[in-house]
Design a protein around this motif. Structure first.
Motif, PDB file in Angstrom:
ATOM      1  N   THR A 177      -8.918  -3.094   4.736  1.00  0.00           N
ATOM      2  CA  THR A 177      -8.459  -1.872   4.697  1.00  0.00           C
ATOM      3  C   THR A 177      -6.997  -1.547   3.937  1.00  0.00           C
ATOM      4  OG1 THR A 177      -6.903  -2.524   6.742  1.00  0.00           O
ATOM      5  CG2 THR A 177      -9.086  -1.733   7.179  1.00  0.00           C
ATOM      6  N   ILE A 178      -6.310  -2.899   3.212  1.00  0.00           N
ATOM      7  CA  ILE A 178      -5.323  -2.657   2.674  1.00  0.00           C
ATOM      8  C   ILE A 178      -5.634  -2.967   1.099  1.00  0.00           C
ATOM      9  CG2 ILE A 178      -3.562  -2.762   4.518  1.00  0.00           C
ATOM     10  CD1 ILE A 178      -3.087  -5.776   3.454  1.00  0.00           C
ATOM     11  N   HIS A 179      -6.656  -3.515   0.721  1.00  0.00           N
ATOM     12  CA  HIS A 179      -7.126  -4.275  -0.313  1.00  0.00           C
ATOM     13  C   HIS A 179      -6.874  -3.140  -1.522  1.00  0.00           C
ATOM     14  CE1 HIS A 179      -9.371  -6.693  -3.117  1.00  0.00           C
ATOM     15  NE2 HIS A 179      -9.874  -5.454  -3.717  1.00  0.00           N
ATOM     16  N   PRO A 180      -6.233  -3.452  -2.620  1.00  0.00           N
ATOM     17  CA  PRO A 180      -5.953  -4.906  -3.108  1.00  0.00           C
ATOM     18  C   PRO A 180      -4.801  -5.361  -2.806  1.00  0.00           C
ATOM     19  CG  PRO A 180      -5.796  -3.499  -4.964  1.00  0.00           C
ATOM     20  CD  PRO A 180      -6.201  -2.495  -3.677  1.00  0.00           C
ATOM     21  N   ILE A 181      -3.759  -4.679  -1.960  1.00  0.00           N
ATOM     22  CA  ILE A 181      -2.487  -5.141  -1.501  1.00  0.00           C
ATOM     23  C   ILE A 181      -2.422  -6.403  -0.807  1.00  0.00           C
ATOM     24  CG2 ILE A 181      -0.596  -4.467  -0.337  1.00  0.00           C
ATOM     25  CD1 ILE A 181      -1.254  -1.470  -0.997  1.00  0.00           C
ATOM     26  N   PRO A 182      -1.979  -7.613  -1.061  1.00  0.00           N
ATOM     27  CA  PRO A 182      -2.119  -8.544  -0.136  1.00  0.00           C
ATOM     28  C   PRO A 182      -1.238  -8.512   1.161  1.00  0.00           C
ATOM     29  CG  PRO A 182      -0.463  -8.748  -2.259  1.00  0.00           C
ATOM     30  CD  PRO A 182      -1.120  -7.549  -2.503  1.00  0.00           C
ATOM     31  N   VAL A 183      -1.972  -9.156   1.994  1.00  0.00           N
ATOM     32  CA  VAL A 183      -1.100  -9.248   3.355  1.00  0.00           C
ATOM     33  C   VAL A 183       0.162  -9.530   3.380  1.00  0.00           C
ATOM     34  CG1 VAL A 183      -1.367 -10.598   5.553  1.00  0.00           C
ATOM     35  CG2 VAL A 183      -3.299  -9.583   4.493  1.00  0.00           C
ATOM     36  N   GLU A 184       0.675 -10.637   2.557  1.00  0.00           N
ATOM     37  CA  GLU A 184       2.077 -11.117   2.435  1.00  0.00           C
ATOM     38  C   GLU A 184       2.654  -9.711   2.073  1.00  0.00           C
ATOM     39  OE1 GLU A 184      -0.775 -14.134   2.386  1.00  0.00           O
ATOM     40  OE2 GLU A 184      -0.478 -12.494   1.067  1.00  0.00           O
ATOM     41  N   ALA A 185       2.392  -8.870   1.249  1.00  0.00           N
ATOM     42  CA  ALA A 185       3.275  -7.992   0.727  1.00  0.00           C
ATOM     43  C   ALA A 185       3.678  -7.015   1.815  1.00  0.00           C
ATOM     44  CB  ALA A 185       2.632  -7.130  -0.512  1.00  0.00           C
ATOM     45  N   ILE A 186       2.589  -6.746   2.493  1.00  0.00           N
ATOM     46  CA  ILE A 186       2.573  -5.707   3.838  1.00  0.00           C
ATOM     47  C   ILE A 186       3.676  -6.400   4.797  1.00  0.00           C
ATOM     48  CG2 ILE A 186       1.467  -4.547   5.706  1.00  0.00           C
ATOM     49  CD1 ILE A 186       0.953  -3.315   2.968  1.00  0.00           C
ATOM     50  N   LEU A 187       3.245  -7.611   5.140  1.00  0.00           N
ATOM     51  CA  LEU A 187       4.392  -8.286   6.017  1.00  0.00           C
ATOM     52  C   LEU A 187       5.793  -8.197   5.628  1.00  0.00           C
ATOM     53  CD1 LEU A 187       2.200 -11.517   7.166  1.00  0.00           C
ATOM     54  CD2 LEU A 187       2.872  -9.549   8.468  1.00  0.00           C
ATOM     55  N   ALA A 188       6.041  -8.494   4.317  1.00  0.00           N
ATOM     56  CA  ALA A 188       7.371  -8.597   3.883  1.00  0.00           C
ATOM     57  C   ALA A 188       8.016  -6.907   3.949  1.00  0.00           C
ATOM     58  CB  ALA A 188       7.394  -8.891   2.127  1.00  0.00           C
ATOM     59  N   VAL A 189       7.153  -6.100   3.499  1.00  0.00           N
ATOM     60  CA  VAL A 189       7.548  -4.575   3.627  1.00  0.00           C
ATOM     61  C   VAL A 189       7.851  -4.192   4.994  1.00  0.00           C
ATOM     62  CG1 VAL A 189       6.974  -2.242   3.321  1.00  0.00           C
ATOM     63  CG2 VAL A 189       6.181  -3.748   1.523  1.00  0.00           C
ATOM     64  N   ARG A 190       7.118  -4.568   5.998  1.00  0.00           N
ATOM     65  CA  ARG A 190       7.453  -4.377   7.401  1.00  0.00           C
ATOM     66  C   ARG A 190       8.741  -5.087   7.870  1.00  0.00           C
ATOM     67  NH1 ARG A 190       3.576  -2.585  11.135  1.00  0.00           N
ATOM     68  NH2 ARG A 190       4.197  -4.035  12.637  1.00  0.00           N
ATOM     69  N   ALA A 191       8.710  -6.310   7.585  1.00  0.00           N
ATOM     70  CA  ALA A 191      10.214  -6.828   7.829  1.00  0.00           C
ATOM     71  C   ALA A 191      11.384  -6.330   7.158  1.00  0.00           C
ATOM     72  CB  ALA A 191      10.141  -8.484   7.261  1.00  0.00           C
ATOM     73  N   GLY A 192      11.223  -5.797   6.226  1.00  0.00           N
ATOM     74  CA  GLY A 192      12.330  -5.167   5.194  1.00  0.00           C
ATOM     75  C   GLY A 192      12.520  -3.805   5.708  1.00  0.00           C
ATOM     76  N   THR A 193      11.626  -3.013   6.239  1.00  0.00           N
ATOM     77  CA  THR A 193      11.554  -1.830   7.036  1.00  0.00           C
ATOM     78  C   THR A 193      12.329  -1.807   8.254  1.00  0.00           C
ATOM     79  OG1 THR A 193       9.873  -1.009   5.622  1.00  0.00           O
ATOM     80  CG2 THR A 193      10.612   0.128   7.545  1.00  0.00           C
ATOM     81  N   ARG A 194      12.140  -2.887   8.980  1.00  0.00           N
ATOM     82  CA  ARG A 194      12.735  -3.140  10.251  1.00  0.00           C
ATOM     83  C   ARG A 194      14.275  -3.290  10.139  1.00  0.00           C
ATOM     84  NH1 ARG A 194      10.815  -3.948  15.167  1.00  0.00           N
ATOM     85  NH2 ARG A 194       8.759  -3.990  14.319  1.00  0.00           N
TER      86      ARG A 194
END
Length: 315
Positions: A177-194
């Motif tokens: 559902t997020i392809h081609p964005i890597p999972v690691e990028a989403i995890l990093a963005v969520r952490a930064g946003t929090r």
């Protein structure tokens, strides 16, 4: 441009608020435009909008203008006295407290500067970011008193911001559902946003967002009431998608992530926001060209044009 002045609210006489007031010109209709800051930019950033509006109106009648810095913001160096006993001063007071301060400020300004009762004035509220939430809350708390609202890239009042992005740790998460964005990028963005934007993150102003989603649980309601038995005029403005994505990339989220998740989410929020008044009194959401989140800084001419359009309806 009017000079900055200081006053003490009658409800908080021990501290001083900074404000700038400009009297109306050649108008018999008592109209007061009030500019509501976000957390990021102080009142000084509204002054180019006012200058642009004056040039645009070119001798036609002008309303009164009021800008101000909330406690602990801009040229108001003193903190809200309510914060003194707070367990966490970065969450010393909430948006309702700020709205009550605004009400008292308007009572004093309209009485001292215009010689009229606050509720006899046609009130136009112009907000950016959390200032939009304050404008909505004011119009709810003091129903029937706000004639028009210009909402510039409103805060996502009912969001924790982190949930804008998919959660790779959720049991039903599918990486496709997020392809081609890597999972690691989403995890990093969520952490930064929090770390930066979550409502649990306080600020030097002490204006807490922790209960904002309870105060404003939906973008499309409640329906506001204006002074004439119908809703106020409402214009909803969003940021330019590309400009915002570039702006966000400087803080962390890559442009593809912002364009895929944040911009559509914010657009849906703004579509709801346009429904807080009846359709015939609503405009938007429209996008401010070349403007990121701080629309008044990036495109004051556009803001002046939209404000002028509202003033044509109320003056």
């Amino acid at each position: 441009m009017a000079d900055v002045e200081f006053l003490a609210l009658a409800t908080k006489p021990s501290v001083q608020l900074s404000y700038s007031f400009q009297a109306p010109e050649t108008t018999t209709t008592p109209v007061l435009v009030v500019f509501l800051n976000g957390l990021g930019l102080p009142q000084a950033f509204w002054h180019p909008v006012i200058s642009q509006l004056k040039a645009l109106r070119n001798g036609r009648s002008l309303p009164a203008f009021l800008t101000y810095d909330r406690f602990g913001q801009g040229q108001t160096t003193e903190r809200d006295p309510q914060d003194a006993g707070a367990e966490d001063p970065t969450h010393g007071h909430d948006c309702i407290a700020s709205v009550q301060d605004l009400r008292q400020l308007l009572i004093q300004i309209t009485g001292e500067k215009l010689g009229v009762d606050v509720d006899s004035v046609s009130l136009v509220l112009v907000g950016n970011s959390i200032g939009c939430a304050l404008a909505r809350l004011y119009a709810q708390e003091y129903s029937g008193t706000v004639t028009a609202l210009l909402l510039l890239d409103s805060v996502l009042a009912n969001s924790d911001f982190v949930s804008v992005f998919p959660d790779p740790d959720a049991p039903d998460f599918d990486p496709a559902t997020i392809h081609p964005i890597p999972v690691e990028a989403i995890l990093a963005v969520r952490a930064g946003t929090r770390r930066i934007f979550h409502p649990d993150v306080g600020n030097k102003e002490g204006l807490s967002r922790r209960n904002l989603r309870d105060l404003l649980p939906a973008s499309d309601g409640p329906l506001l009431r204006g002074p004439n038995g119908h809703g106020p005029y409402v214009t909803v403005v969003g940021h330019d998608f590309d400009t915002f994505a570039e702006e966000s990339a400087k803080m962390g989220p890559p442009k593809p992530v912002t364009n895929r998740f944040v911009n559509p989410y914010w657009q849906r929020y703004n579509e709801g926001l346009a429904k807080i008044t009846e359709p015939e009194f609503s405009k938007g959401p429209i996008l401010a060209p070349n403007a990121g989140h701080f629309v008044q800084k990036d495109n004051p001419e556009f803001v002046a044009q939209e404000l002028n359009e509202l003033l044509e309806k109320v003056i």
